[in-house]
Design a protein around this motif. Structure first.
Motif, short mmCIF file in Angstrom:
data_model
loop_
_atom_site.label_atom_id
_atom_site.label_comp_id
_atom_site.label_asym_id
_atom_site.label_seq_id
_atom_site.Cartn_x
_atom_site.Cartn_y
_atom_site.Cartn_z
N VAL A 91 1.04 -1.14 -0.05
CA VAL A 91 -0.06 0.18 -0.09
C VAL A 91 0.82 1.27 -0.03
O VAL A 91 1.89 1.38 0.65
N SER A 92 0.42 2.18 -0.64
CA SER A 92 1.09 3.51 -0.61
C SER A 92 0.11 4.64 -0.10
O SER A 92 -1.08 4.59 -0.48
N VAL A 93 0.73 5.24 0.78
CA VAL A 93 -0.08 6.38 1.41
C VAL A 93 0.48 7.80 1.15
O VAL A 93 1.79 8.03 1.10
N ALA A 94 -0.25 8.74 1.04
CA ALA A 94 0.12 10.34 0.91
C ALA A 94 -0.12 11.11 2.09
O ALA A 94 -0.92 11.04 2.73
N ILE A 95 1.32 11.83 2.36
CA ILE A 95 1.15 12.74 3.49
C ILE A 95 1.09 14.06 2.69
O ILE A 95 1.96 14.52 2.06
N ILE A 96 -0.35 14.66 3.17
CA ILE A 96 -0.66 15.87 2.42
C ILE A 96 -0.61 17.17 3.58
O ILE A 96 -1.45 16.80 4.38
N VAL A 97 0.20 18.14 3.31
CA VAL A 97 0.24 19.21 4.48
C VAL A 97 -0.02 20.32 3.74
O VAL A 97 0.12 20.57 2.47
N ASP A 98 -0.83 21.02 4.03
CA ASP A 98 -1.69 22.50 3.83
C ASP A 98 -2.02 23.30 4.65
O ASP A 98 -2.80 22.99 5.57
N GLN A 99 -1.50 24.57 4.69
CA GLN A 99 -1.97 25.67 5.51
C GLN A 99 -1.85 25.00 6.89
O GLN A 99 -2.79 25.29 7.63
N GLY A 100 -0.77 24.53 7.39
CA GLY A 100 -0.48 24.13 8.52
C GLY A 100 -1.26 22.90 9.21
O GLY A 100 -1.26 22.58 10.53
N ARG A 101 -1.77 22.01 8.39
CA ARG A 101 -2.52 20.87 8.91
C ARG A 101 -2.19 19.69 8.00
O ARG A 101 -1.60 19.87 6.61
N VAL A 102 -2.33 18.63 8.32
CA VAL A 102 -2.11 17.13 7.47
C VAL A 102 -3.58 16.64 7.42
O VAL A 102 -4.64 16.62 8.06
N VAL A 127 0.59 -5.00 6.88
CA VAL A 127 0.56 -4.48 5.40
C VAL A 127 2.02 -3.96 4.95
O VAL A 127 2.38 -3.09 5.74
N PRO A 128 2.87 -4.30 3.96
CA PRO A 128 3.72 -3.29 3.50
C PRO A 128 3.15 -1.94 3.07
O PRO A 128 2.31 -2.01 2.50
N MET A 129 3.96 -0.92 3.63
CA MET A 129 3.44 0.29 3.65
C MET A 129 4.59 1.19 2.73
O MET A 129 5.80 1.16 3.04
N HIS A 130 4.16 2.07 1.83
CA HIS A 130 4.96 3.23 1.42
C HIS A 130 4.40 4.29 1.83
O HIS A 130 3.29 4.61 1.70
N TYR A 131 5.26 5.42 2.24
CA TYR A 131 4.82 6.87 2.86
C TYR A 131 5.40 7.58 1.97
O TYR A 131 6.59 7.77 1.85
#
Length: 144
Positions: A16-27, A86-90
């Protein structure tokens, strides 16, 4: 040396691949419709399809799940998730456009932009070290 025996059939879990999305000081966090044990709030993401890189999968899954357009910035790390196996990609991604919403209501039932101080409320068992380090640098810290 320890040996493990299981009565369950061994099935390999797809990466699985997950996205770390930061915008305007929040995730951005997403709540799965069906939780896996303690896991209910997660970063948007999903299974890596044949021929996809973790970065491509993260970008595609964010669009499918939340309607956001993002670009991959860098892979933060990978591991086998200690709670799900689960094998994870960040993957750190940059927001390009759109409004976060539940675009896939079979997978998700909520999305939330959270502050650094709220991470422990959403992920009480802690984040993967490289992800926590990235967010420590990317999110402002509020003093209590």
């Amino acid at each position: 040396m320890t040996t493990e025996t299981t009565t369950e059939q061994k099935t390999e879990k797809p990466p699985v691949s997950v996205a770390i999305i930061v915008d305007q000081g929040r995730v951005l966090m997403a709540r799965r419709r069906a939780s896996e044990g303690e896991i209910s709030w997660v970063f948007p993401g999903g299974a890596i399809e044949a021929g996809e890189s973790p970065e491509q999968a993260a970008v595609r899954e964010v669009d499918e799940e939340t309607g956001l357009k993002v670009e991959a910035v860098k892979v933060l790390g990978d591991r086998v998730h200690p709670k799900s196996g689960v094998p994870m990609h960040y993957v750190a991604v940059q927001l390009v456009g759109g409004e976060a919403r539940v675009a896939d209501d079979e997978e998700l039932d909520a999305v939330a932009w959270i502050t650094h101080a709220e991470i422990a409320d959403y992920v009480p068992y802690g984040l993967f070290g490289p992800v926590q380090e990235y967010l420590d640098g990317a999110l402002p810290h509020q003093l209590a």
